[in-house]
Design an enzyme around this catalytic site. Structure first.
Site, PDB file in Angstrom:
ATOM      1  CB  SER A  90      -0.955  -0.053   1.191  1.00 54.89           C
ATOM      2  OG  SER A  90      -2.082   0.679   0.882  1.00 54.89           O
ATOM      3  CE  LYS A  92      -0.198   5.206  -1.884  1.00 55.59           C
ATOM      4  NZ  LYS A  92      -1.311   4.699  -2.614  1.00 55.59           N
ATOM      5  CD1 TRP A 130      -8.265   2.957  -1.334  1.00 54.54           C
ATOM      6  CD2 TRP A 130     -10.070   4.021  -2.094  1.00 54.54           C
ATOM      7  NE1 TRP A 130      -8.172   4.264  -0.927  1.00 54.54           N
ATOM      8  CE2 TRP A 130      -9.276   4.938  -1.380  1.00 54.54           C
ATOM      9  CE3 TRP A 130     -11.261   4.466  -2.651  1.00 54.54           C
ATOM     10  CZ2 TRP A 130      -9.623   6.282  -1.214  1.00 54.54           C
ATOM     11  CZ3 TRP A 130     -11.607   5.809  -2.491  1.00 54.54           C
ATOM     12  CH2 TRP A 130     -10.798   6.687  -1.784  1.00 54.54           C
ATOM     13  CG  HIS A 174      -5.824  -2.553   1.070  1.00 54.98           C
ATOM     14  ND1 HIS A 174      -5.056  -2.340  -0.050  1.00 54.98           N
ATOM     15  CD2 HIS A 174      -5.309  -1.754   2.040  1.00 54.98           C
ATOM     16  CE1 HIS A 174      -4.132  -1.442   0.220  1.00 54.98           C
ATOM     17  NE2 HIS A 174      -4.263  -1.074   1.484  1.00 54.98           N
TER      18      HIS A 174
END
Ligand code: GTR
Length: 397
Positions: free
Chosen positions: A234, A238, A325, A377
């Site tokens: 998550s 990044k 999402w 997630h």
């Protein structure tokens, strides 16, 4: 009263986005705008890039600079000295199979300094050198007092499979907080970055932390730093991707469900958008990224260019079906399109032959891989298991 005002300042952007932008979140594939992605292979001056030399001297630096200035901000490279203070601990939960090193990494720049904490676990049975897996961890340490959270960082399973594994908490370089994020390397080492519209923010700081961990691995006798894997889930995914674009020392970069501003294409505007992420997490990206709030079509780049910057080193993405999402299709497409640099410039076979709709199970070559699993997630043991099969193949172990 003051506290109330402070709370309002923190939550107002969140309340506003929940009201405005969140109501416009798109989960309908038929409403995704036609994709007009900037070409990886045409330079800013219109030159078509055909060779490794042209890619590395012209287009790759252009794309890197675009991400730096428009999305993540700089990761400063200047430091005078990095030193390590190591405590070998015996009293820990994996004592029967692993040695634990608690490492305080001290970074000095002129008369400024910052210390970050790294936990490293090494298999006890042999002397190594071991391949190394580093996890950037942003999860709340209060919620998990043990060294490792089952599934998320499966220390015992990694050690049993012959890997050394390490983790640092994001907060040890930049707290994950819209106000306090400066209370780390920004205030202690690089205060001038705070004034710049392409200055360092939290995601870049976490990436910087991964580089300092690598500084430690490189001089460690029991670690084979050429067989190094950088993992982030998550928001940390990044950071891992951006870290690896900045630092060629990572052999494999694994983004797990990094979504918007990570693996997923922004121009699809599916799930989380640039506006939502910039409004809720004002401390993650460079200020310049806000120019593209509700204006993704004007972005001069997109996330397919990020794995291209890491080529020809290995890149692996994972998504979860219920994690809309993060836009699983946008993650796959980003890597699929980015893989053209691997195949056309570096002659590395791309395994992404099928469309998203036809995808059926994990796909991988020695250099690139992707899987999507059922469920929510999270970084789970199932994710690790599928990824580790790829990692072993890729590293030849
Ligand atoms: C969400 C955020 C995502 C993702 C996630 C996470 O709230 O919108 O971009 O990074 O947090 O880090 O778990």
């Amino acid at each position: 009263m003051q506290t109330r005002l402070k709370l309002l300042a923190v939550f107002l952007p969140f309340l506003l986005t929940s009201k405005m932008a969140l109501s416009q979140v798109n989960y309908d594939e038929s409403k995704v705008p036609p994709l007009h992605l900037p070409s990886i292979f045409i330079s800013e001056k219109g030159k078509v890039i055909n060779s490794k030399e042209e890619w590395e001297s012209i287009r790759k630096p252009e794309i890197f600079r675009l991400f730096e200035s428009e999305v993540y901000g700089q990761i400063p490279k200047d430091l005078d000295q990095v030193s390590f203070e190591v405590i070998e601990r015996l009293d820990h939960e994996f004592n029967s199979i692993a040695k634990l090193e608690e490492v305080d990494i001290k970074i000095q720049l002129g008369d400024r300094s910052h210390s970050m904490r790294l936990n490293l676990l090494l298999p006890k049975e042999t002397d190594g050198p071991f391949p190394i897996i580093l996890l950037i961890n942003h999860r709340d340490p209060e919620e998990d007092e043990s060294l490792a959270e089952e599934g998320y960082w499966p220390v015992a399973e990694l050690i049993e499979r012959g890997f050394a594994t390490a983790s640092f908490h994001a907060g040890t370089v930049a707290p994950d907080d819209t106000i306090r994020y400066m209370n780390g390397i920004l205030n202690n080492l690089y205060p001038e970055q705070k004034e710049q519209s392409d200055g360092l923010k939290a995601l870049g700081a976490w990436g910087w932390g991964a580089m300092r961990a690598m500084d430690y691995f490189e001089q460690h006798q029991a670690i084979d730093s050429k067989k190094s894997i950088l993992v982030g889930h998550s928001r940390s995914g990044k950071a891992a991707l951006w870290a690896s674009a900045n630092d060629p020392r990572w052999a494999i970069t694994y983004s797990n469900e990094s979504g918007c501003g990570g693996a997923a294409l922004s121009k699809r505007k599916f799930g989380e958008t640039v506006e939502i992420i910039n409004t809720r997490f004002t401390h993650w990206f460079a200020e310049n990224f806000r120019k593209y709030n509700s204006a993704e079509e004007s972005l001069p780049l997109d996330q397919h260019m990020l794995p291209a910057l890491i080529a020809p080193r290995a890149v692996y993405y994972a998504s979860a079906k219920a994690d809309q999402w993060a836009d699983p299709k946008g993650e796959y497409l980003g890597l699929q399109i980015g893989s053209e640099v691997f195949s056309q410039i570096y002659e590395k076979e791309s395994p992404f032959k099928t469309t998203w709709e036809e995808l059926n199970g994990p796909v991988s070559s020695n250099t690139l891989g992707y899987h999507i699993r059922e469920g929510e997630h999270n970084l789970t043991w199932e994710d690790w298991e599928i990824f580790l099969a790829f990692a072993k193949k890729s590293l030849g172990i």
